[in-house]
Scaffold this active site. Sequence first.
Site, PDB file in Angstrom:
ATOM      1  N   SER A 112      66.966  50.486  23.839  1.00 16.35           N
ATOM      2  CA  SER A 112      65.992  50.553  22.851  1.00 16.35           C
ATOM      3  C   SER A 112      66.310  49.646  21.707  1.00 16.35           C
ATOM      4  O   SER A 112      66.565  48.390  21.766  1.00 16.35           O
ATOM      5  CB  SER A 112      65.830  51.833  22.382  1.00 16.35           C
ATOM      6  N   ASP A 165      55.907  53.383  28.763  1.00 12.04           N
ATOM      7  CA  ASP A 165      56.801  53.325  27.344  1.00 12.04           C
ATOM      8  C   ASP A 165      55.881  52.818  26.219  1.00 12.04           C
ATOM      9  O   ASP A 165      55.270  51.887  26.206  1.00 12.04           O
ATOM     10  CB  ASP A 165      58.000  52.392  27.571  1.00 12.04           C
ATOM     11  N   HIS A 201      59.857  56.021  27.593  1.00 15.27           N
ATOM     12  CA  HIS A 201      60.779  55.506  27.433  1.00 15.27           C
ATOM     13  C   HIS A 201      62.264  55.980  27.405  1.00 15.27           C
ATOM     14  O   HIS A 201      63.190  55.297  27.509  1.00 15.27           O
ATOM     15  CB  HIS A 201      60.911  55.667  25.573  1.00 15.27           C
TER      16      HIS A 201
END
Length: 706
Positions: free
Chosen positions: A546, A631, A666
């Site tokens: 991320s 995501d 995610h």
Amino acid sequence: MPDSPVQRHYRADDPEWHWLEERDTPEVTTFLTAANAESDRWFAPLAPLSDALYHGHLARRELAVSSLAEALDHYVYWSETAADADYPVWWRHAIGADPADTRQHECLLDLQSLSRHHDFVELGDMAISPDEQQLAWTLDTSGDEVFSLRLATLNATNGDSRNAGHDDECLLEDIGPDLVWAEDGQHLLFTRYDSTQRPFEIWCLNVASRAETLLYREEDSEFWVGMGKTRSRAWLILETASKDTSETWLLKADTPLGEMRLVRARETGVEYGVDHRPGHFYVLHNRQAPHFQLDIASEHAPGDWQPLIATRDEVTLEGVEAFSWGLMVDERDHRQAQAWLRVIEFEGTAPTQTFCRDERLAMPEQPLSQGLGDCPHFDARRLRIREESFTTPPSWIELDLDTGERRLLKRQTVHGDLAPEQLISRRLWATSDDGEQVPVSVVMRRDLCDDAGHPHAPLPVLLYGYGAYGETLDPWFSIARLELLTRGVAFAVAHVRGGGDRGEPWYLAGKLEHKENSFNDFLAARDALVEQGVGAADRIAAYGASAGGLLVGASLNKRPEAFCAAVLDVPFVDVLRTMENPELPLTTAEYTEWGNPHENEARRRIRAYSPLDNLSAAPYPPLFLQGSWHDTRVPYWEPAKLYARLRQMDCTPHPVLLRTDMSSGHGGASGRFKAWRDNARQDAFLLWALGVCEKADFDEAVRDND
């Protein structure tokens, strides 16, 4: 390798591959599927190693697990996960019943059974009504973090039945994950999203009539809403906050449709949170207190704050939990990057500046993660404390406030040939470009070092970092990590600026115009590992997920030769283009983290480090990029574009691989076994790149496979 997806799908009129953002176009899924197939072919020779890592991990883990039981007012609650199950089942029995008598057990929620109907299952929240007769929960079945609300009326059942007698129905779709019951037992609070998936409204649902009432709407696109309830069960807390400013409203918990009270109107740059004891609110804030301070206010005047714990130069106040007897305070030392818990007791119910008890909890080792566990009862004097380190598995301790006794309730079981006592952890300090000292944590096998943690010879190292949003990387134990450690790899964590590891100043020094500090710190951590004899210069790999993918991606652009490989998991690498699009989730809320690129100076800064905007014709090391189709935080196209651009540039002799999980969001796979499989594949790549497996044999197998 054979003809690649990049060669087949390159468009001369779109060299930046922006067409990959058109997710409804069949060509996009064709491209991602082809990239997955290419990745599978490359990984085929590593299948035996990946299988060995996976099964080695399973052999070290206790697969059948139960949570600690927690008593509320009428029932005792716990969860169980079967050895062959991906998901847990939640149970309860009446207080006073024999825990061993399964006839007294009532199944509340069987997530494993629900998972048979979906490729992805994530539980957002579970909320038991105050009378413990209704269960509400939210469920995401795609990975896009959009939830449905379900409600069950609970009835005691006999035997091992699943939700027998429960009136289970879906009440709402397309809501946020969080739920809070009002104390009247008839109303349930939840959130709704706007068109950019920003939680912007708080609603109150009457579960009997199904009537919905809007409690609060946030019009500012940089603010997200949330809600909670004080442990005293007296107040509902409605919060709205950006990354650096917050505002709180109060509702009496037994009258959720009553008058809302504003604590204090938002003030740019001021963050505050509220907790409660009878007669008073406790306000943790940073108004004229850069490291936060704790104030007190009367219930009758919640905006009139009076100092209780002053701000200090070397300590950040991170949190406060109120109980009938006093407060549990989270604090963090800036110098040592170490957090602790502080117990404060008052005489009676009238708090004064003088505490009858004020002490830090003992820490059996340092560095250590120490936090308050589940303690739902306001009057509790036996508290659950959770502790873990890089070498010690998670432990749950019951702390008796009256006697000071610490009683071990549970410790995560670890099987296999590498016990926690065979590991050693140490802290290094790296000097960054501007002279700042950056902490670096390292864990490795004890037999590879002397007693002070200095390796007998430089080791292969996996360096991890994040460095955003003030998130801390306090020590955590990982059973999967043991598969790397047992093979002689050291695991290191760079506590770079932008994280909160050294308090609030550390975070502020790594955001907005100071973002370059994060990348310089990460590279300094890498260099310190080499200079201090921990890591071999040609055997250090990087991992970031991320915002950590941004950290690693930007560091690679600055010095691609610094690492022998990198894994970028759902990486935020198209920073400028993402921040230019206010229609995407997260964009407007993150202007105060990265900057608003519609302002020229902010655009220049972001453009200077955004990984996709700073690629060069350099020999990048082997790269494994991972994305997820559903995501909503970092869209699948960000790692896909990075893969396509690097492959198109044809500037490196090393593999650049992309794998997109087409059924997850995610956080990756929702089921634990698939997640562990994915982790084993990733670790196989790292071991190959670090030269821990027989690289020559693998390279020959790749040529044969091609």
